[in-house]
Design a protein around this motif. Structure first.
Motif, short mmCIF file in Angstrom:
data_model
loop_
_atom_site.label_atom_id
_atom_site.label_comp_id
_atom_site.label_asym_id
_atom_site.label_seq_id
_atom_site.Cartn_x
_atom_site.Cartn_y
_atom_site.Cartn_z
N THR A 1 -2.82 0.61 -1.37
CA THR A 1 -3.49 1.58 -2.23
C THR A 1 -4.98 1.26 -2.23
O THR A 1 -5.38 0.15 -2.57
CB THR A 1 -2.95 1.51 -3.67
OG1 THR A 1 -1.56 1.86 -3.67
CG2 THR A 1 -3.70 2.46 -4.58
N ASN B 1 0.18 -3.40 -1.55
CA ASN B 1 1.42 -3.31 -2.33
C ASN B 1 2.57 -4.04 -1.65
O ASN B 1 3.35 -4.73 -2.31
CB ASN B 1 1.80 -1.84 -2.52
CG ASN B 1 0.74 -1.08 -3.29
OD1 ASN B 1 0.31 -1.50 -4.34
ND2 ASN B 1 0.31 0.05 -2.74
N ASP C 1 -7.39 8.75 0.83
CA ASP C 1 -6.80 7.65 0.07
C ASP C 1 -5.75 6.89 0.88
O ASP C 1 -5.05 7.47 1.70
CB ASP C 1 -6.08 8.19 -1.17
CG ASP C 1 -7.03 8.66 -2.24
OD1 ASP C 1 -8.22 8.35 -2.12
OD2 ASP C 1 -6.58 9.34 -3.15
N ASN C 2 -5.65 5.59 0.63
CA ASN C 2 -4.48 4.78 0.93
C ASN C 2 -4.21 4.60 2.43
O ASN C 2 -4.54 5.47 3.25
CB ASN C 2 -3.23 5.34 0.27
CG ASN C 2 -3.44 5.58 -1.22
OD1 ASN C 2 -4.23 4.89 -1.85
ND2 ASN C 2 -2.76 6.58 -1.76
N GLY D 1 -8.84 -1.79 -4.24
CA GLY D 1 -7.44 -1.43 -4.07
C GLY D 1 -6.56 -2.66 -4.02
O GLY D 1 -6.96 -3.75 -4.45
N THR E 1 -5.21 10.52 -6.11
CA THR E 1 -3.88 10.04 -5.79
C THR E 1 -2.90 10.89 -6.56
O THR E 1 -3.27 11.72 -7.37
CB THR E 1 -3.71 8.56 -6.20
OG1 THR E 1 -4.01 8.45 -7.59
CG2 THR E 1 -4.66 7.67 -5.42
#
Length: 673
Positions: free
Chosen positions: A601, A667, A632-633, A664, A4
């Motif tokens: 995330t 968010n 990622d993500n 994770g 990240t």
């Protein structure tokens, strides 16, 4: 964990920048501009002068590199790096206000760390922000290999042969490294395989092998090419040449002594420097071997001038030293490529040796691979590989427009004159990438698994939208009609601003493993530095990314009503589904294009299944499980046809991790009606 990045930054005033030696360099570079009143309100639509790239001379850049090398141990300590970690200075750029962005690679116990690169932004000698390719802790790595180097070499050679490589052999013996690009730091071998690729292109396949298990961890191709094509000439143009006695050569002394060589159908070596008794090169036909040399030489000059005059970069490395060009590679070779190993561009002659691949945009594309290699170092595989290719397409378009050549006008078409399909169509389209039949218009989970020339589509599309906006329009006589993935309009900010934002993000924010979500983060950070976070430019960057399904809109794009939940919800590893709720009080039914913006995330995002649950319990799948998606993500905006649903009620985002080893959090998420 998977890599990240994070960036924190505060803009220092030009007056404060005068306190350091680095700042004194900046003042000398931009007399008047950098000394503007730092308390003055920013002018809407104009970049903050202090945030613009400074035009460093090779000597000034060398001095900044010297300072960085002299203080790298102190910098490592300030960053909290471990006792076995050391920094290796790779590159440096500077803003006009003296903010210096130094790019480092790392070693661990003397071994190179692949994927451990980082950029430190500093003002007056004080660190203002750090952008890392990976936030994993570099500790506790066992540097004793359990697998023999010969086994890693055999694996790498087999991988190359499986891809059709010819004359395959290890070009460089396996070296021990710490692999940090796709998870926790691991001892590995990196093997480079030479020979030729299936189409005759030189091979520099990098294969990374786990030194404990023998598993292949990753591979990427270091020879970065433009794809197949023919040629486009720029008409009668001036060339930078040199004279010795009665002989002239294609040696551009004004641009770092860029030289252009004739390989004369060979596939190795430098070839012969073009020379002749007069200073007239070629006759506009492929039968005259000088013609391709003149086109390549001209394209190199235009690219050098663009980077130096627009972005203050003196040559590909910024050190004032030119690469070189080789033309007439192979027999009927339909390709062009950049190689770090020779620091050169190479061009084939196309089908039947009749159409050399030496157009302006191909030359700029290949040279930009060199710029990317010497700045962000985007690995040529997965999403970072798509961004690498897109960077070359983006900057090639910028060079072509900047050249203002009447014969080859600027456009948002890649290789528009080379006609590889034989039907007069370009190689790629930036306004709607899918028009080529293979490229993708928008990001989706798993895009990193396709060819990098096609996964470049969303970034190319983003650049077009940011430059020109969505919808139908005509530019330089070419008609475009650019859609958006969410069906909402995007207002462009102009090509010059878009190219500046991309270049500054490339050189100060992107790292070796930056993915699409990271590219959004980096370009937004730069837009904020240049124009302010409340500016039209900043909002346009948000909306252009949303237009290719990367992240949420600015809130002003479609005039809809938004509802958002910003409470963080942890996602358990391989556990039960979790939900986050939003209460909606809107009357009537939901729209046919309900926008669901998700910010999650999570390393190895393929583990996740993401659903939208309507108030009546109806489930709309947003993202399926994908065991091969290692990026990622999940930062994306999904469009859902929810027109059969009553809008009012409680809507839920449901997320479940369906595989072990990665965790994770949600968010935030937002609904826009």
């Amino acid at each position: 964990m998977r890599p990240t990045s994070h960036t924190t930054r505060r803009r220092a005033s030009a007056v404060g920048a005068l306190l350091s030696a680095a700042a004194l360099l900046a003042v000398g570079l931009q007399a008047g501009t950098a000394s503007a009143d730092p308390t003055a309100a920013p002018v809407a639509g104009q970049a903050d002068p202090g945030a613009l790239p400074a035009k460093l001379s090779p000597a000034q850049r060398a001095e900044l590199l010297r300072e960085a090398n002299a203080t790298k141990a102190e910098t490592a300590k300030d960053l909290g790096l471990g006792a076995k970690e050391k920094l290796v200075v790779r590159d440096v750029v500077q803003d006009r206000d003296g903010t210096t962005h130094t790019r480092y690679e790392r070693t661990y116990d003397g071994l190179p760390v692949l994927g451990g690169d980082l950029v430190v932004a500093a003002t007056s000698g004080e660190t203002e922000g750090v952008t890392k390719a990976s936030n994993a802790k570099l500790t506790g790595v066992d540097t004793t290999a359990e697998v023999a180097a010969s086994a890693a070499e055999e694996q790498a050679v087999d991988a190359a042969q499986a891809e059709g490589s010819k004359k395959t052999a290890a070009e460089r013996a396996p070296r021990k490294v710490v692999w940090m690009a796709k998870g926790s730091p691991t001892l590995a071998y990196e093997t480079v395989v030479g020979g030729l690729q299936h189409d005759g292109t030189p091979n520099e396949l990098h294969v990374v092998t786990d030194a404990a298990s023998g598993e292949k961890l990753y591979e990427w191709q270091a020879v970065q090419n433009e794809g197949t094509g023919n040629t486009q000439y720029g008409g009668q143009v001036p060339l930078g040449t040199s004279q010795s006695g009665s002989s002239f050569t294609l040696n551009d002394a004004a641009r770092g002594s860029h030289k252009t060589y004739n390989l004369n159908r060979g596939t190795s070596g430098t070839g012969t420097l073009f020379s002749g008794p007069d200073d007239v090169w070629g006759d506009g036909t492929p039968q005259n071997l000088e013609t391709a040399g003149a086109d390549a030489h001209y394209g190199a000059a235009l690219t050098w001038d663009y980077y130096k005059n627009v972005h203050g970069r003196s040559g590909i490395r910024g050190d004032g030293v030119a690469a070189y060009s080789r033309v007439h590679y192979g027999n009927a070779y339909v390709n062009a490529f950049w190689q770090d190993s020779c620091f050169c561009m190479t061009y084939g002659d196309g089908t039947a040796n009749a159409k050399p691949l030496t157009s302006i945009d191909v030359a700029a594309h290949e040279m930009t691979h060199g710029v990317t290699s010497n700045t962000a170092g985007l690995v040529y595989s997965g999403e970072s590989g798509g961004l690498n290719e897109a960077t070359s397409d983006i900057m090639a378009a910028a060079v072509e427009f900047n050249a203002n050549n009447a014969t080859d006008k600027g456009d948002y078409l890649v290789g528009e004159k080379i006609d590889i399909r034989g039907n007069g169509t370009p190689l790629r389209y930036m306004d709607k990438p899918s028009k080529d039949g293979s490229s993708k218009d928008a990001w989706y989970s798993g895009i990193g698994s396709i060819d990098v020339h096609y996964s470049s589509g969303p970034a190319n599309h983003f650049f077009y939208l940011l430059s020109e906006g969505s919808g139908a329009k005509t530019v330089n006589g070419v008609s475009y009609d650019s859609p958006t993935s969410d069906g909402l309009p995007v207002t462009g900010i102009g090509r010059e601003k878009a190219a500046l934002i991309w270049y500054k993000a490339l050189t100060t924010k992107f790292g070796s493993n930056t993915n699409y979500a990271g590219a959004r983060t980096g370009t937004l950070a730069v837009a904020g530095e240049l124009y302010g976070t409340s500016s039209a430019e900043y909002k346009a960057v948000q909306d252009a990314w949303a237009g290719v399904n990367v992240g949420a809109r600015s809130g002003g794009g479609g005039g809809g009503t938004s509802y958002e939940n910003t409470t963080v919800v942890a996602i358990p590893d391989n556990g039960a589904a979790v939900t986050s709720s939003i209460a909606v009080d809107k009357t009537g039914n939901a729209p046919a294009a309900l926008q669901v913006a998700v910010n999650i995330t999570h390393t190895w995002r393929g583990d996740l299944v993401v659903d939208l649950v309507a108030p009546d319990g109806t489930v709309y799948n947003l993202k399926p499980f994908s065991s091969s998606d290692s990026a990622d993500n999940v930062i994306a905006t999904y469009s859902v046809n929810a027109s059969s649903e009553v809008a009012a009620g409680t809507w839920k985002l449901r997320v479940q991790d369906k595989a072990a080893q990665d965790t994770g959090r949600v968010n935030s998420w937002k609904l826009t009606f």
